[in-house]
Design a protein around this motif. Structure first.
Motif, PDB file in Angstrom:
ATOM      1  N   GLU A  53       4.583 -33.697  67.826  1.00  0.00           N
ATOM      2  CA  GLU A  53       5.872 -34.682  66.791  1.00  0.00           C
ATOM      3  C   GLU A  53       6.931 -33.454  66.662  1.00  0.00           C
ATOM      4  OE1 GLU A  53       3.580 -35.849  62.406  1.00  0.00           O
ATOM      5  OE2 GLU A  53       1.821 -35.259  63.906  1.00  0.00           O
ATOM      6  N   PRO A  54       7.004 -33.165  67.217  1.00  0.00           N
ATOM      7  CA  PRO A  54       8.813 -31.752  67.692  1.00  0.00           C
ATOM      8  C   PRO A  54       9.266 -31.799  66.719  1.00  0.00           C
ATOM      9  CG  PRO A  54       8.632 -33.206  69.409  1.00  0.00           C
ATOM     10  CD  PRO A  54       7.477 -33.911  69.135  1.00  0.00           C
ATOM     11  N   SER A  55      10.240 -33.776  66.363  1.00  0.00           N
ATOM     12  CA  SER A  55      11.383 -34.327  65.650  1.00  0.00           C
ATOM     13  C   SER A  55      10.946 -33.785  64.491  1.00  0.00           C
ATOM     14  CB  SER A  55      11.635 -35.437  65.716  1.00  0.00           C
ATOM     15  OG  SER A  55      10.309 -36.470  65.522  1.00  0.00           O
ATOM     16  N   SER A  56       9.059 -34.032  63.824  1.00  0.00           N
ATOM     17  CA  SER A  56       8.744 -33.189  62.552  1.00  0.00           C
ATOM     18  C   SER A  56       9.123 -32.100  62.525  1.00  0.00           C
ATOM     19  CB  SER A  56       7.720 -33.806  62.429  1.00  0.00           C
ATOM     20  OG  SER A  56       7.607 -35.573  62.156  1.00  0.00           O
ATOM     21  N   LEU A  57       8.714 -31.035  62.797  1.00  0.00           N
ATOM     22  CA  LEU A  57       8.983 -29.711  62.931  1.00  0.00           C
ATOM     23  C   LEU A  57      10.436 -28.934  62.996  1.00  0.00           C
ATOM     24  CD1 LEU A  57       5.887 -29.477  65.720  1.00  0.00           C
ATOM     25  CD2 LEU A  57       5.404 -29.607  63.451  1.00  0.00           C
ATOM     26  N   THR A  58      10.499 -27.677  62.173  1.00  0.00           N
ATOM     27  CA  THR A  58      11.377 -26.679  62.362  1.00  0.00           C
ATOM     28  C   THR A  58      11.673 -26.086  63.197  1.00  0.00           C
ATOM     29  OG1 THR A  58      10.390 -24.816  61.405  1.00  0.00           O
ATOM     30  CG2 THR A  58      11.779 -26.420  59.492  1.00  0.00           C
TER      31      THR A  58
ATOM     32  N   PRO B  84      -7.186 -36.191  59.489  1.00  0.00           N
ATOM     33  CA  PRO B  84      -5.706 -36.758  59.616  1.00  0.00           C
ATOM     34  C   PRO B  84      -4.312 -36.762  59.597  1.00  0.00           C
ATOM     35  CG  PRO B  84      -7.598 -37.789  59.290  1.00  0.00           C
ATOM     36  CD  PRO B  84      -8.094 -36.481  58.758  1.00  0.00           C
ATOM     37  N   LYS B  85      -3.589 -36.134  59.421  1.00  0.00           N
ATOM     38  CA  LYS B  85      -2.181 -36.046  58.964  1.00  0.00           C
ATOM     39  C   LYS B  85      -1.224 -36.195  59.833  1.00  0.00           C
ATOM     40  CE  LYS B  85      -0.353 -34.786  54.923  1.00  0.00           C
ATOM     41  NZ  LYS B  85      -0.125 -36.135  54.216  1.00  0.00           N
ATOM     42  N   LEU B  86      -0.037 -36.695  59.216  1.00  0.00           N
ATOM     43  CA  LEU B  86       0.957 -36.372  60.071  1.00  0.00           C
ATOM     44  C   LEU B  86       1.878 -36.564  59.264  1.00  0.00           C
ATOM     45  CD1 LEU B  86      -0.900 -39.023  61.627  1.00  0.00           C
ATOM     46  CD2 LEU B  86       1.238 -39.381  63.207  1.00  0.00           C
ATOM     47  N   ARG B  87       3.182 -36.359  59.404  1.00  0.00           N
ATOM     48  CA  ARG B  87       4.467 -35.881  59.253  1.00  0.00           C
ATOM     49  C   ARG B  87       5.575 -37.071  58.763  1.00  0.00           C
ATOM     50  NH1 ARG B  87       6.429 -29.415  59.901  1.00  0.00           N
ATOM     51  NH2 ARG B  87       4.938 -29.113  58.260  1.00  0.00           N
ATOM     52  N   LEU B  88       5.466 -37.975  57.290  1.00  0.00           N
ATOM     53  CA  LEU B  88       6.655 -38.803  57.486  1.00  0.00           C
ATOM     54  C   LEU B  88       7.665 -38.327  58.217  1.00  0.00           C
ATOM     55  CD1 LEU B  88       5.968 -40.032  54.378  1.00  0.00           C
ATOM     56  CD2 LEU B  88       5.021 -41.598  55.507  1.00  0.00           C
ATOM     57  N   PRO B  89       8.729 -39.493  59.125  1.00  0.00           N
ATOM     58  CA  PRO B  89       7.947 -40.721  59.008  1.00  0.00           C
ATOM     59  C   PRO B  89       6.722 -41.676  60.079  1.00  0.00           C
ATOM     60  CG  PRO B  89      10.208 -40.726  60.492  1.00  0.00           C
ATOM     61  CD  PRO B  89       9.433 -39.175  59.982  1.00  0.00           C
TER      62      PRO B  89
ATOM     63  N   GLY C 262      -0.275 -41.359  66.147  1.00  0.00           N
ATOM     64  CA  GLY C 262      -0.914 -42.137  64.654  1.00  0.00           C
ATOM     65  C   GLY C 262      -2.211 -41.879  65.254  1.00  0.00           C
ATOM     66  N   PRO C 263      -2.443 -43.188  66.126  1.00  0.00           N
ATOM     67  CA  PRO C 263      -3.583 -43.834  66.267  1.00  0.00           C
ATOM     68  C   PRO C 263      -4.791 -42.029  67.389  1.00  0.00           C
ATOM     69  CG  PRO C 263      -1.908 -44.951  67.041  1.00  0.00           C
ATOM     70  CD  PRO C 263      -1.616 -44.022  66.649  1.00  0.00           C
ATOM     71  N   VAL C 264      -3.862 -41.093  67.975  1.00  0.00           N
ATOM     72  CA  VAL C 264      -4.872 -40.347  68.280  1.00  0.00           C
ATOM     73  C   VAL C 264      -4.870 -39.632  67.134  1.00  0.00           C
ATOM     74  CG1 VAL C 264      -4.624 -38.455  70.150  1.00  0.00           C
ATOM     75  CG2 VAL C 264      -3.756 -40.342  70.839  1.00  0.00           C
TER      76      VAL C 264
END
Length: 305
Positions: A55-60, A273-278, A259-261
């Motif tokens: 999720e690199p685009s969700s990280l600073t 099991p947590k992701l950052r939006l979107p 998401g599924p992973v």
């Protein structure tokens, strides 16, 4: 270590480890250490972080650096370490790739910039500038399904000719003719990694170096074993594992990775099991199908109650 020496080490299953978050959405560094240690203990031949699965685009930018540094220290030279340093922003890509060199990464994986849809000429200039800015090897990450632009074979071949440290590519490209032509025009010693799960085995058959497969997050031992079997000449075993993993591959890509992973790793007790939006976890119906598939593969048997 010379580029040729590094090329000899970068083989097999390079696991693209997810970035675990806690319930509040903060990076869970302790769990990250555990995931990396589990990957290495399970036989993965290398570790990558902050790629698509991370999720690199969700990280600073600072968070990406923190993940890279922690991963490098945790790997501690046991296997090659190849962080993903690309971004849609050129200067950020330069900064992160230089940071990868500073912390001693074995190579950096740089994605084709997404959303911008640059021309082939612009892509050449971007990758050449990145390669020229560092001494470590560069692996180009071509994933047209998510970037909306394909790095053409002639552009990649030109980069390989002009940049000695561009030593390979992760091709998440369903066009297998394209993949064949990459090896033809970039050289048979060019390191070609599959990022399409159903092409991991076929890529080895044409001379590929291995895979950087999200499925390795969930079933690292069997993904690594497929590569071990191939390199040891046990073609039948490699073929069997290719088909054995197919159902798991399919369910893990029923929605956008990771998401599924992450849902699967949560069920296995490996992460929160947590992701950052979107991005988000799959709906319950798909999660139930994931749970059933994990049960079929025996991946829930060791989960602590």
């Amino acid at each position: 270590m010379s580029y040729n020496e590094i090329k000899q080490r970068l083989r097999g299953s390079i696991a693209p480890v997810v970035t675990p978050f806690d319930a509040e959405g903060n990076i869970d560094f302790e769990t990250m250490k555990n995931l990396i240690n589990w990957q290495i203990e399970s036989g993965s031949h290398g570790i990558s972080v902050t790629g698509t699965s991370g999720e690199p685009s969700s990280l600073t930018t600072e968070e990406r650096k923190q993940v890279m540094e922690l991963a490098k220290k945790t790997v501690n030279g046991r296997v090659p370490f190849v962080p993903a340093t690309g971004s849609t922003n050129h200067d950020e890509t330069l900064e992160l790739t230089k940071f990868a060199q500073e912390i001693g990464a074995d190579a950096a994986m740089v994605i084709v910039p997404y959303y911008n849809r640059p021309s082939q000429h612009a892509l050449y200039k971007h990758f050449k500038a990145v390669a020229d800015s560092v001494d470590i090897p560069i692996i180009i990450y071509n994933i047209p399904g998510r970037t909306a632009v394909n790095l053409e074979v002639k552009t990649m071949a030109r980069l390989v000719e002009d940049c000695p440290n561009i030593i390979g590519a992760k091709e998440s490209n369903k066009d297998f003719e394209h993949v064949n032509r990459v090896l033809l025009h970039c050289g048979r010693d060019f390191l070609l990694f599959s990022g399409i799960e159903l092409l991991c085995y076929p890529m080895l058959a044409i001379g590929g170096a291995g895979s950087i497969s999200a499925t390795a997050n969930v079933e690292p031992a069997k993904v690594a074993e497929l590569h071990d079997a191939w390199f040891e000449g046990d073609i039948k075993r490699a073929q069997d594992l290719h088909f054995e993993l197919m159902e798991l591959n399919d369910i893990l890509f029923a929605e956008t990775n990771p998401g599924p992973v992450k849902a699967a790793l949560g069920m296995m007790g490996k992460i929160t099991p947590k992701l950052r939006l979107p991005l988000d976890l799959p709906a319950e119906e798909l999660q139930e199908r994931i749970r059933q598939t994990l049960q079929k593969y025996g991946l829930l048997e060791k989960v602590k109650n």
